[in-house]
Motif scaffolding. Sequence first.
Motif, mmCIF file in Angstrom:
data_model
loop_
_atom_site.group_PDB
_atom_site.id
_atom_site.type_symbol
_atom_site.label_atom_id
_atom_site.label_comp_id
_atom_site.label_asym_id
_atom_site.label_seq_id
_atom_site.Cartn_x
_atom_site.Cartn_y
_atom_site.Cartn_z
ATOM 1 N N ASN A 1 1.297 -1.512 -0.045
ATOM 2 C CA ASN A 1 -0.122 0.069 0.088
ATOM 3 C C ASN A 1 0.748 1.123 0.084
ATOM 4 N N ARG A 2 2.082 0.875 0.055
ATOM 5 C CA ARG A 2 2.775 2.210 -0.784
ATOM 6 C C ARG A 2 3.537 2.372 -1.956
ATOM 7 N N PRO A 3 2.702 3.646 -2.328
ATOM 8 C CA PRO A 3 3.281 4.662 -3.745
ATOM 9 C C PRO A 3 4.779 4.123 -4.055
ATOM 10 N N LEU A 4 4.757 3.663 -5.501
ATOM 11 C CA LEU A 4 6.755 3.121 -5.594
ATOM 12 C C LEU A 4 6.642 4.412 -7.031
ATOM 13 N N VAL A 5 7.667 4.864 -7.393
ATOM 14 C CA VAL A 5 7.928 5.631 -8.913
ATOM 15 C C VAL A 5 8.903 5.011 -9.288
ATOM 16 N N PRO A 6 8.629 4.954 -10.746
ATOM 17 C CA PRO A 6 10.272 4.905 -11.613
ATOM 18 C C PRO A 6 11.543 5.837 -11.495
ATOM 19 N N PRO A 7 12.740 5.038 -12.082
ATOM 20 C CA PRO A 7 12.277 3.281 -12.407
ATOM 21 C C PRO A 7 12.812 2.781 -10.441
ATOM 22 N N TYR A 8 11.953 1.543 -11.460
ATOM 23 C CA TYR A 8 12.709 0.451 -10.125
ATOM 24 C C TYR A 8 13.492 0.276 -9.493
ATOM 25 N N THR A 9 14.045 0.238 -8.491
ATOM 26 C CA THR A 9 15.657 0.202 -8.118
ATOM 27 C C THR A 9 15.174 -1.284 -7.078
ATOM 28 N N VAL A 10 14.902 -2.845 -8.071
ATOM 29 C CA VAL A 10 15.888 -3.905 -7.177
ATOM 30 C C VAL A 10 16.593 -4.456 -6.262
ATOM 31 N N LEU A 11 16.904 -4.241 -5.150
ATOM 32 C CA LEU A 11 18.284 -4.975 -4.503
ATOM 33 C C LEU A 11 17.600 -6.230 -3.700
ATOM 34 N N ALA A 12 18.514 -7.312 -3.986
ATOM 35 C CA ALA A 12 18.619 -9.302 -3.520
ATOM 36 C C ALA A 12 19.620 -9.202 -3.051
ATOM 37 N N VAL A 13 19.252 -9.830 -2.341
ATOM 38 C CA VAL A 13 21.270 -10.900 -1.036
ATOM 39 C C VAL A 13 21.194 -11.964 -1.706
ATOM 40 N N GLY A 14 22.400 -12.289 -2.279
ATOM 41 C CA GLY A 14 22.080 -13.678 -2.658
ATOM 42 C C GLY A 14 23.525 -13.812 -3.074
ATOM 43 N N ASN A 15 23.856 -14.856 -3.636
ATOM 44 C CA ASN A 15 25.554 -15.351 -3.641
ATOM 45 C C ASN A 15 25.890 -14.474 -5.017
ATOM 46 N N GLY A 16 25.784 -13.194 -5.451
ATOM 47 C CA GLY A 16 26.652 -13.013 -6.362
ATOM 48 C C GLY A 16 26.596 -13.245 -7.594
ATOM 49 N N LYS A 17 27.131 -13.805 -8.404
ATOM 50 C CA LYS A 17 27.195 -13.636 -10.018
ATOM 51 C C LYS A 17 26.202 -15.333 -10.673
ATOM 52 N N GLN A 18 26.206 -16.286 -8.879
ATOM 53 C CA GLN A 18 25.703 -17.336 -9.375
ATOM 54 C C GLN A 18 24.501 -17.570 -9.480
ATOM 55 N N PHE A 19 23.567 -16.713 -8.187
ATOM 56 C CA PHE A 19 22.685 -16.004 -7.873
ATOM 57 C C PHE A 19 22.505 -14.842 -9.539
ATOM 58 N N SER A 20 22.999 -13.711 -10.215
ATOM 59 C CA SER A 20 22.665 -13.885 -10.798
ATOM 60 C C SER A 20 22.276 -14.569 -12.424
ATOM 61 N N THR A 21 23.193 -15.393 -12.576
ATOM 62 C CA THR A 21 23.094 -16.723 -13.707
ATOM 63 C C THR A 21 21.666 -17.805 -13.644
#
Length: 307
Positions: free
Chosen positions: A224-244
Motif C-alpha cells: 500500500n505504498r506507492p512507488l515511482v519509477p525507475p524501480y530499483t530492486v536490491l536482492a541479497v544472494g550468492n553474487g554471480k551464481q545468483f545473477s546467472t
Amino acid sequence: MSQQPPDRSTASPPARPDASMSLLTNVMDHSLDDGYAEASARRKTDGSAGMPRTLKSKLGLAACLVLAALVVTLGAAQARVSAPVLAKEREELIDRIDAETAAADTLESQVDKLRDDVGRRQRKALEKHGGDQGELVALLAGATPVEGPGVKLVVDDAEDTDQGGDGPRGTSGFADTGRVRDRDLQRVVNGLWQSGAEAIAINGQRLTALSAIRAAGDAILVDNRPLVPPYTVLAVGNGKQFSTAFHESADGQYLQALKDTFDIRTSMSVQEKVNLPVAPSLIVRTAEPYKAADTGSGAADAGKGTS
C-alpha cells in the motif's frame, strides 16, 4: 418645307445610389422618433426644458445632490472602517491554520515514534520466540536488516510508452505499452526468490512473506505504498551464481522479452555488498494446534473447521 420644333424636354435625374436602401436611409435621417421630437419642442416652447428656474425646484435639486453626496460619503467611511476588521479576521484565520497545522505535524511525529516503537517490540518478539529458527524467521519477516553480496536490478519504463501490440504479457484489459506493470514486478520478484534471494527490497521498501504488489491506476503499490519509477530492486544472494540463475529462469527470460518487445529499460549488476533495511511494518501472528474434543460430540464438530 417645315421643320420640326426642337425637343426641349429635359432628361430625368439619375437614381440615387442608396435608393435600394430606403429603410436604412429613413432610420439615419429620422433617428429620433417624431413623438419624442414633438415633446422636446413642446418643452422648449413652455420653458420647462433645461435647469429648473423656480426657487423651489432649485432647492429640491440641491437637496437631492446633498443627499447623494452624503450617501457616497457614508459608504466610503463605512468601507474604510470595516477594512481593518476584515484584515484582522484574516490574520486570525491564518494564525488558526498555522496552529492546527503545527498540531497535526506534532501528532504525526508522535504516531511515527509509536509505530517505530511497536516495530522494535515486534522484532524483538520474533527474535526471542522464534525457537531454533529464530534468525530465519526474523529474516523472512523482515524484522532484521540484511547486509551481504547480491544483485542490483533496475527496471524502468520505456522512453516511448505509447507502443502496443501482442507480447509476453498476453491479453489484458490494458493496452500493452512500455510502462512497467505490477504483474511485471511480481514476476521479477518471484524469479529472484526462486533463484536464491535471501532478502529483497524495491525502492527501499523491504519485502516480506506477506508483502503484496498491486496496482492503483498507473501507480504500483508495495504494501500500500506507492512507488515511482525507475524501480530499483536490491536482492541479497550468492553474487554471480545468483545473477546467472535469474537470467536463465523463466522470469528472467520474461523480463528480457519485455525489453525486446516494449523497450522497457533494464540493467542488472552484481554487488559486493547490499544493505537492506527492516520492514516498515510487521504483522505478528501466532497459531496453536487444534485439539479435538474427547467426547462424542467433538467428532461431529470436527468437520466444521475452526477460525
